[in-house]
Design a protein around this motif. Structure first.
Motif, mmCIF file in Angstrom:
data_model
loop_
_atom_site.group_PDB
_atom_site.id
_atom_site.type_symbol
_atom_site.label_atom_id
_atom_site.label_comp_id
_atom_site.label_asym_id
_atom_site.label_seq_id
_atom_site.Cartn_x
_atom_site.Cartn_y
_atom_site.Cartn_z
ATOM 1 N N ALA A 54 0.716 -1.161 -0.057
ATOM 2 C CA ALA A 54 0.034 0.020 0.057
ATOM 3 C C ALA A 54 0.992 1.293 -0.022
ATOM 4 O O ALA A 54 0.595 2.217 -0.702
ATOM 5 N N ILE A 55 1.940 1.431 0.607
ATOM 6 C CA ILE A 55 2.782 2.220 0.713
ATOM 7 C C ILE A 55 3.494 2.653 -0.754
ATOM 8 O O ILE A 55 3.533 3.645 -1.150
ATOM 9 N N ASP A 56 3.859 1.448 -1.449
ATOM 10 C CA ASP A 56 4.399 1.440 -2.823
ATOM 11 C C ASP A 56 3.421 2.130 -3.557
ATOM 12 O O ASP A 56 3.944 3.080 -4.449
ATOM 13 N N VAL A 57 2.338 1.574 -3.530
ATOM 14 C CA VAL A 57 1.153 2.126 -4.533
ATOM 15 C C VAL A 57 0.991 3.572 -4.325
ATOM 16 O O VAL A 57 0.860 4.552 -5.149
ATOM 17 N N THR A 117 -1.215 8.453 -17.091
ATOM 18 C CA THR A 117 0.070 8.187 -16.585
ATOM 19 C C THR A 117 0.210 7.059 -15.626
ATOM 20 O O THR A 117 1.619 6.561 -15.289
ATOM 21 N N LEU A 118 -0.477 6.925 -14.703
ATOM 22 C CA LEU A 118 -0.493 6.042 -13.414
ATOM 23 C C LEU A 118 -0.371 4.719 -13.868
ATOM 24 O O LEU A 118 0.365 3.694 -13.518
ATOM 25 N N TRP A 119 -1.042 4.102 -14.877
ATOM 26 C CA TRP A 119 -1.397 2.786 -15.032
ATOM 27 C C TRP A 119 -0.116 2.026 -15.590
ATOM 28 O O TRP A 119 0.333 0.778 -15.202
ATOM 29 N N PRO A 120 1.040 2.693 -16.491
ATOM 30 C CA PRO A 120 1.934 2.174 -16.525
ATOM 31 C C PRO A 120 3.110 1.802 -15.455
ATOM 32 O O PRO A 120 3.601 0.747 -15.311
ATOM 33 N N PHE A 121 2.987 2.569 -14.517
ATOM 34 C CA PHE A 121 3.850 2.497 -13.544
ATOM 35 C C PHE A 121 3.210 1.811 -12.454
ATOM 36 O O PHE A 121 4.077 0.805 -11.650
ATOM 37 N N LEU A 170 10.841 4.838 -3.131
ATOM 38 C CA LEU A 170 10.394 3.536 -3.281
ATOM 39 C C LEU A 170 11.707 3.045 -2.066
ATOM 40 O O LEU A 170 11.429 2.235 -1.375
ATOM 41 N N LEU A 171 12.734 3.834 -2.289
ATOM 42 C CA LEU A 171 13.892 3.295 -1.244
ATOM 43 C C LEU A 171 13.790 3.994 0.024
ATOM 44 O O LEU A 171 13.918 3.808 0.977
#
Length: 116
Positions: A6-9, A33-37, A99-100
């Protein structure tokens, strides 16, 4: 595991919202823009089997970061969206920090809280 996913999303969504805000995009532009990532994020999670150790920076976090960035950029190209070099650089850098970064903060918090 669900909390980490959930944090990553949420951070990928924040990346897209921040980027699209400068262009005055509507909801459709954000979703475009969101769907590819999100696809790249899912691929990164699956390839790294992130559910086993979702908060690890090495290798899990690095794999998720690179999978999200590279997969997202590749899906944008396949989907007919442009990928300017400056956009690719910003994407890799910002997603890396996001993400890191949260994984690094979580590691520091664990170290501070753990008894010595």
């Amino acid at each position: 595991m669900i909390f980490a996913a959930a944090i990553d999303v949420a951070l990928v969504f924040a990346f897209v919202l921040i980027g699209r805000a400068s262009h005055g995009e509507d909801l459709l532009g954000v979703l475009n823009t969101l769907w590819p990532f999100l696809g790249g994020l899912v691929a990164g999670w699956l390839v790294m089997r992130a559910w086993r150790s979702p908060r690890r920076i090495v290798w899990t976090g690095i794999g998720i970061w690179l999978g999200t960035a590279a997969g997202g950029l590749a899906l944008r190209l396949v989907g007919g969206q442009g990928v300017q070099p400056s956009f690719a650089i910003v994407t890799v850098l910002v997603l890396g920090v996001f993400l890191l970064g949260w994984r690094g903060v979580a590691l520091l918090v664990r170290r501070v809280r753990s008894p010595r």
